[in-house]
Design a protein around this motif. Structure first.
Motif, PDB file in Angstrom:
ATOM      1  N   ALA A  97       0.813  -1.525   0.054  1.00  0.00           N
ATOM      2  CA  ALA A  97      -0.166  -0.187  -0.384  1.00  0.00           C
ATOM      3  C   ALA A  97       0.906   1.015  -0.300  1.00  0.00           C
ATOM      4  O   ALA A  97       1.319   1.362   0.896  1.00  0.00           O
ATOM      5  N   GLY A  98       0.301   1.883  -0.847  1.00  0.00           N
ATOM      6  CA  GLY A  98       1.370   3.213  -1.063  1.00  0.00           C
ATOM      7  C   GLY A  98       0.615   4.765  -0.253  1.00  0.00           C
ATOM      8  O   GLY A  98      -0.712   4.331   0.316  1.00  0.00           O
ATOM      9  N   PRO A  99       0.875   5.779  -0.544  1.00  0.00           N
ATOM     10  CA  PRO A  99       0.222   7.210  -0.376  1.00  0.00           C
ATOM     11  C   PRO A  99      -0.927   7.100  -0.799  1.00  0.00           C
ATOM     12  O   PRO A  99      -2.018   7.180   0.386  1.00  0.00           O
ATOM     13  N   ALA A 104      -6.771   7.098   0.845  1.00  0.00           N
ATOM     14  CA  ALA A 104      -8.053   6.549   0.132  1.00  0.00           C
ATOM     15  C   ALA A 104      -9.120   5.349   1.574  1.00  0.00           C
ATOM     16  O   ALA A 104     -10.468   5.931   1.326  1.00  0.00           O
ATOM     17  N   LEU A 105      -8.357   4.573   2.534  1.00  0.00           N
ATOM     18  CA  LEU A 105      -8.142   3.714   2.878  1.00  0.00           C
ATOM     19  C   LEU A 105      -8.936   4.902   4.261  1.00  0.00           C
ATOM     20  O   LEU A 105     -10.014   4.255   4.989  1.00  0.00           O
ATOM     21  N   ASP A 179       9.140  -1.231   5.091  1.00  0.00           N
ATOM     22  CA  ASP A 179       8.091  -0.457   3.637  1.00  0.00           C
ATOM     23  C   ASP A 179       7.596   0.958   3.256  1.00  0.00           C
ATOM     24  O   ASP A 179       8.097   1.063   2.336  1.00  0.00           O
ATOM     25  N   GLY A 180       7.125   1.602   4.471  1.00  0.00           N
ATOM     26  CA  GLY A 180       7.995   3.427   4.540  1.00  0.00           C
ATOM     27  C   GLY A 180       9.257   3.663   3.897  1.00  0.00           C
ATOM     28  O   GLY A 180       8.414   4.684   3.034  1.00  0.00           O
ATOM     29  N   LEU A 193       5.613   5.048  -8.300  1.00  0.00           N
ATOM     30  CA  LEU A 193       5.001   3.662  -7.096  1.00  0.00           C
ATOM     31  C   LEU A 193       3.483   3.075  -7.195  1.00  0.00           C
ATOM     32  O   LEU A 193       3.119   3.824  -7.962  1.00  0.00           O
ATOM     33  N   ARG A 194       3.992   1.883  -7.030  1.00  0.00           N
ATOM     34  CA  ARG A 194       1.990   1.060  -7.202  1.00  0.00           C
ATOM     35  C   ARG A 194       2.006   0.660  -6.283  1.00  0.00           C
ATOM     36  O   ARG A 194       3.059  -0.232  -5.819  1.00  0.00           O
TER      37      ARG A 194
END
Length: 329
Positions: A97-99, A104-105, A179-180, A193-194
């Protein structure tokens, strides 16, 4: 029992900045040799049980993969120093999961509080036995969540909060683990980034579970909460030893001793959770990985538990015609 599995989701869904610096004990290090050998044999029974850093090649397609740990740790800095050239030279960086997905979440949860909150009917106070509720209230209070608010959370969301040990919240950080750091490096370098999956994928992972099953998960996790610092240290050290599958088998064995659980039940539950949280997602990620690799070298970062197993990402890539090479970290 599901603390290890829910950390995968909790680092994104639970808005707690955490740092994996618990003053606990590495339980694997103090195991008797025979018991340790038994766990290692179980871990080694599946493909690719060790290693966090890999390259997959099929013709002109190249995918560099790092298995990540979702909580912050100062040792990630050395890892990132090794990874940075490959991130910066990639055509695409893929992450869970990207920014955009995180935004969106969060927006979705703001629009629809009923996703995580009980908006009508009985609350957790009514659903749980008094002793269980008292234990849950104490556990969440240690994580900064008052009982009046906790009572309104849906059981699946409570499980995610319990997945983050209280000891990791004493030194707030915002990096969201390796990840971050990968995401930040890609953004700084201007590399596209995807995300490997839609932002709402993790909601559906709990759809097939009844409320009673989710409440049982809470009870099982609470039974281990007193030793959460030890489990967190054990998990962290296993990750940096590049033995993430070993911690899976360790937590399975620990769960055999939980009140009300049998070996058969634990094995069924672990198989079910592996299928939902890892195997199914791995299979969905495979075409995303391979399609991206048609445009140039890909760098992919996702939880290390997704690497190993018959339906782990590495075995799936191998079955799809890729040659795997373990790289050094």
């Amino acid at each position: 029992m599901f603390r290890l599995l829910c950390v995968i989701a909790a680092s994104v869904l639970v808005a707690f900045p955490v740092a994996a610096r618990c003053a606990g004990e590495n339980l694997l290090a103090r195991m008797e040799p025979e018991a340790r050998a038994r766990l290692e044999a179980a871990a080694n029974a599946v493909p690719y049980p060790t290693g966090n850093f890999w390259r997959a090649v099929r013709g002109d397609q190249v995918i560099t993969i790092v298995g990540t740990y979702h909580l912050d740790d100062p040792r990630h800095a050395a890892t990132l120093a090794t990874l940075r050239p490959m991130i910066e030279s990639a055509t695409t960086v893929l992450v869970e999961a990207g920014p955009q997905e995180e935004k969106a979440l969060i927006d979705h949860m703001k629009r629809d509080p009923a996703l995580m909150l009980i908006t009508e009917g009985p609350t957790l106070v009514d659903m749980m036995a008094p002793a269980d509720w008292n234990a849950l209230s104490a556990a969440l209070a240690a994580r900064g969540v008052p009982s009046t608010l906790a009572a309104r959370f849906k059981p699946w969301y409570v499980n995610l909060m319990l997945a983050i040990p209280a000891c990791t919240m004493t030194s707030p950080q915002t990096g969201r683990g390796l990840d971050g750091m990968v995401v930040a490096t890609a953004l700084k370098a201007g590399v596209p980034l995807r995300a490997l999956e839609p932002y709402d994928t993790l909601f559906s992972l709990f759809d097939g579970m009844t409320t009673d099953e989710q409440l049982e998960m809470i009870k099982a996790t609470l039974a281990l909460d007193a030793r959460s610092a030890d489990f967190t240290v054990t998990l962290t050290e296993a990750y940096f030893a590049q033995q993430s599958r070993l911690i899976w088998e360790f937590m399975r064995e620990q769960s055999y001793a939980l009140p009300g659980y049998t070996k058969d039940r634990v094995d069924r539950d672990f198989a079910r959770m592996e299928g939902a949280l890892m195997s199914a997602r791995n299979r969905n990620w495979l075409p995303v990985l391979t399609d991206a690799a048609t445009d140039g070298p890909v760098f992919a970062a996702f939880g290390a538990l997704h690497l190993a197993g018959n339906d782990g990402v590495l075995a799936l890539l191998e079955r799809d015609g890729f040659t795997l090479e373990r790289l050094l970290l």
